[in-house]
Design a protein around this motif. Structure first.
Motif, PDB file in Angstrom:
ATOM      1  N   GLY A   1      58.518 -19.325  13.113  1.00 51.34           N
ATOM      2  CA  GLY A   1      59.657 -19.320  12.204  1.00 51.34           C
ATOM      3  C   GLY A   1      59.191 -19.137  10.776  1.00 51.34           C
ATOM      4  O   GLY A   1      58.036 -18.767  10.522  1.00 51.34           O
ATOM      5  N   LYS A   2      60.080 -19.425   9.847  1.00 52.02           N
ATOM      6  CA  LYS A   2      59.782 -19.267   8.418  1.00 52.02           C
ATOM      7  C   LYS A   2      59.898 -20.645   7.764  1.00 52.02           C
ATOM      8  O   LYS A   2      60.973 -21.063   7.343  1.00 52.02           O
ATOM      9  N   PRO A   3      58.774 -21.376   7.697  1.00 53.06           N
ATOM     10  CA  PRO A   3      58.825 -22.769   7.227  1.00 53.06           C
ATOM     11  C   PRO A   3      58.820 -22.898   5.716  1.00 53.06           C
ATOM     12  O   PRO A   3      58.166 -22.139   5.002  1.00 53.06           O
ATOM     13  N   ILE A   4      59.534 -23.897   5.244  1.00 55.58           N
ATOM     14  CA  ILE A   4      59.468 -24.302   3.846  1.00 55.58           C
ATOM     15  C   ILE A   4      59.376 -25.818   3.817  1.00 55.58           C
ATOM     16  O   ILE A   4      60.124 -26.517   4.519  1.00 55.58           O
ATOM     17  N   VAL A   5      58.437 -26.339   3.042  1.00 53.66           N
ATOM     18  CA  VAL A   5      58.226 -27.783   2.962  1.00 53.66           C
ATOM     19  C   VAL A   5      58.930 -28.331   1.726  1.00 53.66           C
ATOM     20  O   VAL A   5      58.892 -27.726   0.657  1.00 53.66           O
ATOM     21  N   ILE A   6      59.560 -29.482   1.892  1.00 53.79           N
ATOM     22  CA  ILE A   6      60.192 -30.175   0.773  1.00 53.79           C
ATOM     23  C   ILE A   6      59.430 -31.472   0.578  1.00 53.79           C
ATOM     24  O   ILE A   6      59.334 -32.297   1.493  1.00 53.79           O
ATOM     25  N   GLY A   7      58.837 -31.656  -0.602  1.00 53.15           N
ATOM     26  CA  GLY A   7      58.024 -32.847  -0.820  1.00 53.15           C
ATOM     27  C   GLY A   7      57.448 -32.891  -2.214  1.00 53.15           C
ATOM     28  O   GLY A   7      58.126 -32.549  -3.178  1.00 53.15           O
ATOM     29  N   GLN A   8      56.185 -33.306  -2.293  1.00 52.18           N
ATOM     30  CA  GLN A   8      55.489 -33.375  -3.573  1.00 52.18           C
ATOM     31  C   GLN A   8      54.190 -32.597  -3.467  1.00 52.18           C
ATOM     32  O   GLN A   8      53.345 -32.869  -2.606  1.00 52.18           O
ATOM     33  N   ALA A   9      54.031 -31.635  -4.372  1.00 51.14           N
ATOM     34  CA  ALA A   9      52.924 -30.696  -4.254  1.00 51.14           C
ATOM     35  C   ALA A   9      51.556 -31.357  -4.357  1.00 51.14           C
ATOM     36  O   ALA A   9      50.648 -31.043  -3.569  1.00 51.14           O
ATOM     37  N   ASP A  10      51.363 -32.279  -5.299  1.00 50.60           N
ATOM     38  CA  ASP A  10      50.022 -32.838  -5.444  1.00 50.60           C
ATOM     39  C   ASP A  10      49.640 -33.724  -4.260  1.00 50.60           C
ATOM     40  O   ASP A  10      48.453 -33.833  -3.914  1.00 50.60           O
ATOM     41  N   ILE A  11      50.620 -34.339  -3.598  1.00 52.87           N
ATOM     42  CA  ILE A  11      50.310 -35.113  -2.395  1.00 52.87           C
ATOM     43  C   ILE A  11      49.993 -34.175  -1.236  1.00 52.87           C
ATOM     44  O   ILE A  11      49.104 -34.436  -0.423  1.00 52.87           O
ATOM     45  N   LEU A  12      50.689 -33.043  -1.185  1.00 53.19           N
ATOM     46  CA  LEU A  12      50.363 -32.047  -0.166  1.00 53.19           C
ATOM     47  C   LEU A  12      48.980 -31.442  -0.425  1.00 53.19           C
ATOM     48  O   LEU A  12      48.234 -31.155   0.522  1.00 53.19           O
ATOM     49  N   GLU A  13      48.627 -31.256  -1.687  1.00 48.92           N
ATOM     50  CA  GLU A  13      47.285 -30.785  -2.030  1.00 48.92           C
ATOM     51  C   GLU A  13      46.230 -31.780  -1.536  1.00 48.92           C
ATOM     52  O   GLU A  13      45.175 -31.386  -1.019  1.00 48.92           O
ATOM     53  N   LYS A  14      46.510 -33.062  -1.701  1.00 48.88           N
ATOM     54  CA  LYS A  14      45.588 -34.094  -1.216  1.00 48.88           C
ATOM     55  C   LYS A  14      45.467 -34.022   0.310  1.00 48.88           C
ATOM     56  O   LYS A  14      44.366 -34.187   0.860  1.00 48.88           O
ATOM     57  N   ALA A  15      46.574 -33.749   0.982  1.00 45.94           N
ATOM     58  CA  ALA A  15      46.548 -33.620   2.441  1.00 45.94           C
ATOM     59  C   ALA A  15      45.687 -32.430   2.863  1.00 45.94           C
ATOM     60  O   ALA A  15      44.958 -32.498   3.857  1.00 45.94           O
ATOM     61  N   ILE A  16      45.775 -31.344   2.118  1.00 42.49           N
ATOM     62  CA  ILE A  16      44.940 -30.175   2.405  1.00 42.49           C
ATOM     63  C   ILE A  16      43.462 -30.529   2.232  1.00 42.49           C
ATOM     64  O   ILE A  16      42.609 -30.142   3.031  1.00 42.49           O
TER      65      ILE A  16
END
Length: 336
Positions: free
Chosen positions: A35-50
């Protein structure tokens, strides 16, 4: 070529494993291509997850879905920037995280309601964090019901070839038995049949699990099947529903898994949960029906004990996204 569904993914409680399993799942090409995913959240926390998961993806910060690239290797994120990362920490109940998780879901619902997104695939939230933030709902289902004005969403589990609906959910076993009336059984069979039709399943057959050993043996081991459950099934059959049972609970789920029935109506919470999770714990996915849109969800928690370590399995999230994409083409207003 079939149009791919736009899948809104609220990233869940920022202190839990939601961000990690999201980036891990979207680093899988077959998942991303579903599908075509879009995440809704906080970018710097997602950066930490990466960083902690060491996956090979980059973020594309967007302000609306029209700006999304939907390119593999890139995760489109709508950054709500609603967490103070200086005071945020992994693995703890935090008021700001409960509030943030709630706001991610609100935004996802907005997108689904205005047609910007086709489906929602949700990650784990934490009940204690929600309570700390004074969110007036205990979980996703209750939130979604309130946000959409839906009276009583219908929960379905899917794992492999097994689909399970629930006559009762978060109540004691004693209260669940009190709710097992012939009227409720009939009503839920009608709703289950409608839900399966909306998911694109033709020639639907639904089995009702028994409550007592051997489904009561015609009253030898309990009268619930005789007095309420079987009459409810018969009422539904009289209205054209292909229903069977009550079928003893020690065999009905196995039979459905192997194709005898399209779905099973479980009478209480643990009866169906145990059957699904023993079949395949990580691939058990929750589907919420009777909303104005389709919602799928992982069926595990925030796992605060391992959050931030990068070791959380993303299998359930991968299945959650793929199942959303699978059913999205069928989940249309003219098929309701």
């Amino acid at each position: 070529m079939e149009k791919k569904a736009i899948i809104a993914i609220p990233m869940g409680d920022p202190a839990g494993i939601g961000p990690e399993i999201t980036v891990k799942a979207l680093a899988q090409k077959e998942v991303f291509e579903a599908g075509k995913p879009i995440v809704i959240g906080q970018a710097d926390i997602l950066e930490k997850a990466i960083e902690v998961t060491n996956v090979d993806v980059v973020l594309n910060r967007i302000s609306n879905i029209q700006e999304a690239s939907f390119e593999f290797g890139t995760i489109d994120i709508l950054d709500l920037d609603n967490v103070d990362t200086k005071s945020w920490t992994y693995g703890e109940v935090q008021k700001q995280c409960g509030q943030a998780a709630y706001e991610y879901i609100q935004k996802a619902v907005e997108f689904a309601m205005d047609g910007s997104a086709d489906v929602i695939a949700t990650t784990p939230i934490n009940k204690e964090s929600l309570r700390a933030a004074d969110v007036p709902h205990i979980g996703h289902t209750e939130m979604l019901a309130s946000m959409t004005g839906t009276k009583d969403p219908l929960t379905m589990f899917e794992v492999r070839n097994l689909r399970i609906f629930f006559l009762t959910r978060h109540v004691s076993v004693k209260e669940a038995i009190d709710q097992m009336t012939k009227e409720r059984v009939r009503d839920y069979l009608m709703r289950c049949d409608k839900a399966l039709k909306r998911l694109g399943i033709e020639n639907r057959s639904i089995a009702v699990a028994g409550l007592n050993p051997h489904s009561g043996e015609n009253g030898l081991f309990g009268m619930e099947e005789v007095d309420e459950i079987r009459p409810g099934i018969e009422q539904a059959k009289a209205e054209g529903i292909e229903a069977a049972g009550p079928v003893p609970a020690d065999s009905v789920f196995h039979q459905a898994l192997h194709g005898k029935y399209d779905a099973v109506l479980s009478l209480y919470h643990d009866q169906g949960h145990i059957a699904a999770k023993m079949t395949d714990f990580e691939r058990t996915i929750s589907v919420t029906n009777d909303l104005p849109f389709l919602r799928t969800s992982v069926d595990h928690g925030t796992a605060f004990d391992i959050a931030g370590q990068g070791i959380a399995s993303s299998v359930s999230m991968e299945e959650c996204i793929k199942l959303a994409a699978k059913y999205a083409p069928h989940f249309t207003a003219d098929n309701s």
